[in-house]
Design a protein around this motif. Structure first.
Motif, PDB file in Angstrom:
ATOM      1  N   ALA A  45       0.824  -1.210   0.000  1.00  9.13           N
ATOM      2  CA  ALA A  45       0.000   0.000   0.000  1.00  9.13           C
ATOM      3  C   ALA A  45       0.857   1.259   0.000  1.00  9.13           C
ATOM      4  O   ALA A  45       0.438   2.306  -0.501  1.00  9.13           O
ATOM      5  N   ALA A  46       2.060   1.162   0.575  1.00  4.48           N
ATOM      6  CA  ALA A  46       2.948   2.323   0.641  1.00  4.48           C
ATOM      7  C   ALA A  46       3.801   2.468  -0.612  1.00  4.48           C
ATOM      8  O   ALA A  46       4.450   3.498  -0.804  1.00  4.48           O
ATOM      9  N   ALA A  47       3.806   1.450  -1.463  1.00 10.74           N
ATOM     10  CA  ALA A  47       4.616   1.487  -2.683  1.00 10.74           C
ATOM     11  C   ALA A  47       3.992   2.447  -3.697  1.00 10.74           C
ATOM     12  O   ALA A  47       2.817   2.814  -3.587  1.00 10.74           O
ATOM     13  N   PRO A  48       4.762   2.871  -4.695  1.00 14.14           N
ATOM     14  CA  PRO A  48       4.215   3.772  -5.722  1.00 14.14           C
ATOM     15  C   PRO A  48       3.000   3.163  -6.410  1.00 14.14           C
ATOM     16  O   PRO A  48       2.888   1.940  -6.551  1.00 14.14           O
ATOM     17  N   ALA A  49       2.085   4.030  -6.824  1.00 12.51           N
ATOM     18  CA  ALA A  49       0.858   3.574  -7.476  1.00 12.51           C
ATOM     19  C   ALA A  49       1.167   2.916  -8.814  1.00 12.51           C
ATOM     20  O   ALA A  49       2.141   3.257  -9.489  1.00 12.51           O
ATOM     21  N   ILE A  50       0.321   1.947  -9.165  1.00 11.76           N
ATOM     22  CA  ILE A  50       0.453   1.260 -10.444  1.00 11.76           C
ATOM     23  C   ILE A  50      -0.809   1.496 -11.266  1.00 11.76           C
ATOM     24  O   ILE A  50      -1.843   1.925 -10.742  1.00 11.76           O
ATOM     25  N   ALA A  57      -5.159 -10.720 -14.886  1.00  9.49           N
ATOM     26  CA  ALA A  57      -3.827 -10.761 -14.277  1.00  9.49           C
ATOM     27  C   ALA A  57      -3.905 -11.424 -12.904  1.00  9.49           C
ATOM     28  O   ALA A  57      -4.920 -11.348 -12.211  1.00  9.49           O
ATOM     29  N   GLY A  58      -2.826 -12.066 -12.500  1.00 14.00           N
ATOM     30  CA  GLY A  58      -2.775 -12.648 -11.164  1.00 14.00           C
ATOM     31  C   GLY A  58      -2.781 -11.550 -10.112  1.00 14.00           C
ATOM     32  O   GLY A  58      -2.146 -10.504 -10.280  1.00 14.00           O
ATOM     33  N   LEU A  59      -3.497 -11.786  -9.019  1.00 17.31           N
ATOM     34  CA  LEU A  59      -3.661 -10.749  -8.001  1.00 17.31           C
ATOM     35  C   LEU A  59      -2.775 -10.946  -6.779  1.00 17.31           C
ATOM     36  O   LEU A  59      -2.746 -10.081  -5.900  1.00 17.31           O
ATOM     37  N   ASP A  60      -2.063 -12.054  -6.708  1.00 14.11           N
ATOM     38  CA  ASP A  60      -1.289 -12.346  -5.501  1.00 14.11           C
ATOM     39  C   ASP A  60      -0.272 -11.256  -5.188  1.00 14.11           C
ATOM     40  O   ASP A  60      -0.018 -10.955  -4.019  1.00 14.11           O
ATOM     41  N   ASP A  61       0.314 -10.668  -6.221  1.00 16.24           N
ATOM     42  CA  ASP A  61       1.366  -9.677  -6.002  1.00 16.24           C
ATOM     43  C   ASP A  61       0.870  -8.238  -6.076  1.00 16.24           C
ATOM     44  O   ASP A  61       1.643  -7.306  -5.824  1.00 16.24           O
ATOM     45  N   VAL A  62      -0.397  -8.052  -6.424  1.00 16.12           N
ATOM     46  CA  VAL A  62      -0.889  -6.680  -6.587  1.00 16.12           C
ATOM     47  C   VAL A  62      -2.053  -6.345  -5.659  1.00 16.12           C
ATOM     48  O   VAL A  62      -2.464  -5.183  -5.590  1.00 16.12           O
ATOM     49  N   GLU A  63      -2.593  -7.344  -4.952  1.00 19.32           N
ATOM     50  CA  GLU A  63      -3.661  -7.020  -4.012  1.00 19.32           C
ATOM     51  C   GLU A  63      -3.136  -6.045  -2.968  1.00 19.32           C
ATOM     52  O   GLU A  63      -2.029  -6.195  -2.450  1.00 19.32           O
ATOM     53  N   PHE A  64      -3.924  -5.026  -2.678  1.00 23.01           N
ATOM     54  CA  PHE A  64      -3.592  -3.949  -1.747  1.00 23.01           C
ATOM     55  C   PHE A  64      -2.548  -2.979  -2.303  1.00 23.01           C
ATOM     56  O   PHE A  64      -2.085  -2.104  -1.573  1.00 23.01           O
ATOM     57  N   ARG A  65      -2.195  -3.110  -3.585  1.00 25.48           N
ATOM     58  CA  ARG A  65      -1.338  -2.095  -4.191  1.00 25.48           C
ATOM     59  C   ARG A  65      -2.170  -0.850  -4.468  1.00 25.48           C
ATOM     60  O   ARG A  65      -3.354  -0.919  -4.794  1.00 25.48           O
ATOM     61  N   ARG A  66      -1.518   0.283  -4.361  1.00 23.55           N
ATOM     62  CA  ARG A  66      -2.192   1.537  -4.658  1.00 23.55           C
ATOM     63  C   ARG A  66      -2.359   1.668  -6.174  1.00 23.55           C
ATOM     64  O   ARG A  66      -1.438   1.367  -6.941  1.00 23.55           O
ATOM     65  N   LEU A  67      -3.543   2.094  -6.585  1.00 26.01           N
ATOM     66  CA  LEU A  67      -3.852   2.257  -7.999  1.00 26.01           C
ATOM     67  C   LEU A  67      -3.977   3.733  -8.350  1.00 26.01           C
ATOM     68  O   LEU A  67      -4.473   4.535  -7.556  1.00 26.01           O
ATOM     69  N   SER A  68      -3.543   4.060  -9.547  1.00 27.12           N
ATOM     70  CA  SER A  68      -3.761   5.390 -10.099  1.00 27.12           C
ATOM     71  C   SER A  68      -4.865   5.265 -11.139  1.00 27.12           C
ATOM     72  O   SER A  68      -4.705   4.577 -12.151  1.00 27.12           O
ATOM     73  N   LEU A  69      -6.011   5.890 -10.861  1.00 26.98           N
ATOM     74  CA  LEU A  69      -7.177   5.732 -11.726  1.00 26.98           C
ATOM     75  C   LEU A  69      -7.553   7.066 -12.353  1.00 26.98           C
ATOM     76  O   LEU A  69      -7.704   8.076 -11.651  1.00 26.98           O
ATOM     77  N   ILE A 134      -8.214   9.704  -9.303  1.00 27.51           N
ATOM     78  CA  ILE A 134      -8.385   9.303  -7.913  1.00 27.51           C
ATOM     79  C   ILE A 134      -7.348   8.252  -7.553  1.00 27.51           C
ATOM     80  O   ILE A 134      -6.728   7.633  -8.423  1.00 27.51           O
ATOM     81  N   SER A 135      -7.175   8.073  -6.251  1.00 29.97           N
ATOM     82  CA  SER A 135      -6.250   7.063  -5.736  1.00 29.97           C
ATOM     83  C   SER A 135      -7.062   5.970  -5.059  1.00 29.97           C
ATOM     84  O   SER A 135      -8.026   6.252  -4.338  1.00 29.97           O
ATOM     85  N   GLY A 136      -6.691   4.729  -5.305  1.00 34.56           N
ATOM     86  CA  GLY A 136      -7.425   3.613  -4.720  1.00 34.56           C
ATOM     87  C   GLY A 136      -6.505   2.465  -4.362  1.00 34.56           C
ATOM     88  O   GLY A 136      -5.324   2.458  -4.716  1.00 34.56           O
ATOM     89  N   ILE A 137      -7.060   1.512  -3.634  1.00 37.68           N
ATOM     90  CA  ILE A 137      -6.345   0.298  -3.252  1.00 37.68           C
ATOM     91  C   ILE A 137      -7.041  -0.887  -3.906  1.00 37.68           C
ATOM     92  O   ILE A 137      -8.261  -1.042  -3.794  1.00 37.68           O
ATOM     93  N   LEU A 138      -6.281  -1.715  -4.596  1.00 36.98           N
ATOM     94  CA  LEU A 138      -6.860  -2.867  -5.286  1.00 36.98           C
ATOM     95  C   LEU A 138      -7.305  -3.913  -4.268  1.00 36.98           C
ATOM     96  O   LEU A 138      -6.545  -4.293  -3.383  1.00 36.98           O
TER      97      LEU A 138
END
Length: 243
Positions: A45-50, A57-69, A134-138
C-alpha cells in the motif's frame, strides 16, 4: 502423592487435551502468518501507485497495491453496501462504477455515508462530474460471511461487494472488471463525504486471542481432571509426619 486415574476419563480427556493444545499452537502459527501478511500488504500500500492491471492478471502480487485511476464516475449506477459503520454510526458504503480512460469499468468503493446522505441529491457536493483522477487500493471480491445475508439486488440490499454480481445487475457491458475492485483512499486530512478509507490497512488479526482461548480451555480441562480425581479420593497428597 498417590494417583489412581480413572481409565475412561483418561481415555476421553487425553485426546481432547492434545486437540486443544494443537489448536492453540496452530493459532500461534496463524498469528505469525497474519503478521507477515499484514507487513507485506502495508508495504504494498505504501509502494508507488500502479496502473489498473488486466482483468485476467494474477492478483497475488498486486492485491492492496495503490492504484492510479483516471476516468469518470457513473453516478447514476451507484449502489449501497448495507450495514457499514463509521466511528459507531450506522450507514452505507457508496459503490460507484468508474469508467477508465481505456474504456474499462471498475467498481470504486468511495466510502461511508449516513442514512441522511444516502440520497445523492443531498450530497451533490460530493458527486465528482467529468474526468478526474483518484487514488485507490486494489481489492479482491468480497466473500460472504457465514452470518451475512445473501445480496438481494432486486430489493436494493447489498451486503457483500462482489463485482461480478453487481456489474451484472447494473447491466454493465463486457468491459466491466469482475476480478477486483478498488477502495478509494483519502489523499488529505480533510474528511468529506463519502468518507473514504485511510491508507493504513486495518486487517483483522485475532489469532493471539484464539490461541489463548484454546490454551485456556486446555488448562481448564486439566483442572477439572485433577479436581475430579481428588474429590473421588484417587489423587492424594501425602503430608509430612511429625515425630
Amino acid at each position: 502423592m498417590k494417583f489412581r486415574p480413572f481409565l475412561w476419563l483418561t481415555i476421553v480427556s487425553l485426546p481432547a487435551l492434545l486437540v486443544l493444545v494443537g489448536l492453540g499452537s496452530w493459532q500461534l502459527q496463524r498469528l505469525q502468518w497474519k503478521n507477515d501478511l499484514i507487513s507485506s500488504f502495508e508495504a504494498r500500500a505504501a509502494a508507488p501507485a500502479i496502473a489498473v492491471p488486466a482483468a485476467d492478471a494474477g492478483l497475488d502480487d498486486v492485491e492492496f497495491r495503490r492504484l492510479s485511476l483516471e476516468g469518470a464516475f457513473l453516478h447514476d449506477r451507484e449502489i449501497f453496501l448495507t450495514g457499514r459503520t463509521y466511528e459507531g454510526n450506522a450507514g452505507f458504503h457508496v459503490v460507484t462504477p468508474f469508467k477508465l480512460d481505456d474504456g474499462r469499468l471498475i467498481l470504486i468503493n468511495r466510502g461511508w455515508v449516513s442514512e441522511d446522505y444516502r440520497d445523492p441529491a443531498k450530497r451533490s457536493f460530493s458527486q465528482i462530474n467529468g474526468k478526474t483522477s483518484i487514488s485507490g487500493i486494489l481489492r479482491r471480491p468480497g466473500v460472504k460471511g457465514y452470518f451475512v445475508p445473501e445480496n438481494e439486488p432486486d430489493n436494493g440490499f447489498w451486503f457483500t461487494l462482489i463485482p461480478g454480481q453487481i456489474n451484472q445487475h447494473l447491466g454493465l457491458d463486457a468491459a466491466a472488471i469482475n476480478a477486483f475492485y478498488a477502495d478509494a483512499v483519502r489523499t488529505s486530512d480533510v474528511v468529506t463525504l463519502p468518507i473514504a478509507a485511510k491508507t493504513k490497512l486495518n486487517l483483522r488479526n485475532a489469532h493471539l486471542s484464539y490461541a489463548l482461548t484454546w490454551y485456556g480451555i486446555a488448562l481448564a480441562l486439566i483442572g477439572v481432571y485433577i479436581a475430579f480425581h481428588y474429590q473421588a479420593g484417587r489423587l492424594q497428597f501425602k503430608r509430612g509426619q511429625k515425630d
